[in-house]
Design a protein around this motif. Structure first.
Motif, PDB file in Angstrom:
ATOM      1  N   THR A 121       0.855  -1.190   0.000  1.00 48.51           N
ATOM      2  CA  THR A 121       0.000   0.000   0.000  1.00 48.51           C
ATOM      3  C   THR A 121       0.889   1.236   0.000  1.00 48.51           C
ATOM      4  O   THR A 121       1.873   1.320   0.727  1.00 48.51           O
ATOM      5  CB  THR A 121      -0.943   0.008   1.214  1.00 48.51           C
ATOM      6  N   ASN A 142      -9.295  -0.350  -1.752  1.00 45.11           N
ATOM      7  CA  ASN A 142      -8.932   1.054  -1.971  1.00 45.11           C
ATOM      8  C   ASN A 142     -10.145   1.971  -1.835  1.00 45.11           C
ATOM      9  O   ASN A 142     -10.065   3.070  -1.269  1.00 45.11           O
ATOM     10  CB  ASN A 142      -8.336   1.229  -3.378  1.00 45.11           C
ATOM     11  N   VAL A 179      -5.998   4.854  -6.319  1.00 47.08           N
ATOM     12  CA  VAL A 179      -6.993   5.033  -5.258  1.00 47.08           C
ATOM     13  C   VAL A 179      -7.837   6.262  -5.583  1.00 47.08           C
ATOM     14  O   VAL A 179      -7.336   7.229  -6.184  1.00 47.08           O
ATOM     15  CB  VAL A 179      -6.284   5.175  -3.894  1.00 47.08           C
TER      16      VAL A 179
END
Length: 302
Positions: A221, A277, A240
């Motif tokens: 991430t 996300n 995202v």
């Protein structure tokens, strides 16, 4: 039939102050607002999964005190199975002190309390529940020997073991080889790989090194950039949604809990990360840890 998500991890009470900026050592920053929330990475991820309609069993340890009892009541209210939350007769429940600035950046200090006494013996007591699981999700706010033991017994049963290696630390190859998936952020990926993760290219290099140690799937991430997936020899860069972040405290925990729900619904890894996300992007627009976690109905309308 709904699949079972087992979460083993920490539960804390978060005491949060939001101020214009984070204090430097020796400085007092005045004028902040205060709130108290249930938190802890394990609990946050369990609640995130439960709110998104996952069937969640939480294995943890609290103190025999007001914070611990209140936490268990709150987990029950979320629909989480709490039969394997144990009480330590001597240690207090975990507490986190969190400072958040106007940009949503945070600084956190944690007193682990009873979280630090969740032992392999407790895991043995919970083994019948673990063996009913399809996915086991863990983090590193409990003793590493407990994480390693749980990963081994779950892996032997063919359960998908997913680790969020936070707070960051080095991990044994034996633990990594028992994992189906690992979900580090940039800092954690650097500790595991030796590669400083700053962009997609460096994330790929870090994922290569981590996966070579025996993990099937690596998901790094990367905050507002999104997430990098390495699955077998394929890579995916997943962006995202763009939002105004006010508090990033629970973003990673939302991501992990929601990813497990998506996998429990038989989504492929790429679609599961897209779903995670989306969930995390809602969380960062709100203050707090568990108070910021989204419900399934909020995701379904997006």
């Amino acid at each position: 039939m709904s699949k079972n998500i087992i979460v083993i991890g920490s539960c804390n009470t978060d005491m949060v102050i939001k101020a214009d900026r984070l204090p430097v050592p020796g400085e007092t920053v005045m004028g902040g607002s205060f709130m108290m929330n249930p938190g802890g990475k394990g609990a946050n991820q369990a609640v995130a999964a439960a709110r998104l309609k996952g069937n969640v069993y939480f294995i943890a340890k609290t103190g025999n005190d007001l914070f611990g009892k209140r936490s268990i009541e709150q987990y029950e209210d979320e629909g989480i199975h709490v039969e394997n939350i144990y009480s330590d007769p001597t240690l207090p429940s975990g507490v986190a002190l969190i400072m958040v600035d106007v940009n949503g950046e945070n600084s956190i200090a944690v007193a682990s309390g009873a979280n630090g006494s969740l032992s392999p013996e407790d895991i043995r007591k919970a083994q019948p529940v673990i063996e009913k699981g399809d996915i086991l999700l863990m983090q590193l706010e409990i003793p590493i020997e407990t994480v390693e033991y749980a990963a081994q017994i779950a892996s032997e049963q063919g359960i998908k073991v997913i680790l969020n290696p936070a707070p960051a630390r080095a991990l044994s190859n034996k633990l990594l080889q028992n994992l189906y998936m690992i979900i580090p952020n940039e800092t954690e990926a650097e500790i595991l790989s030796g590669i400083k993760v700053t962009d997609w290219e460096s994330a790929r290099k870090a994922a290569d090194i981590i996966s070579a140690k025996g993990v099937d799937i690596v998901v790094i991430t990367m905050g507002s950039k999104g997430a990098l997936i390495k699955e077998n020899n394929a890579y995916h860069e997943v962006s995202v949604p763009k939002v105004k972040a006010v508090d990033t405290t629970a973003a990673g925990d939302t991501f992990c809990g929601s990813l497990c729900v998506a996998l429990s619904e038989d989504m492929n890894v790429l679609d599961a990360v897209k779903f995670a996300n989306k969930c995390a992007s809602i969380t960062v627009t709100r203050m707090g840890a568990q108070s910021a976690l989204p419900y399934r109905k909020e995701i379904d309308v997006l």
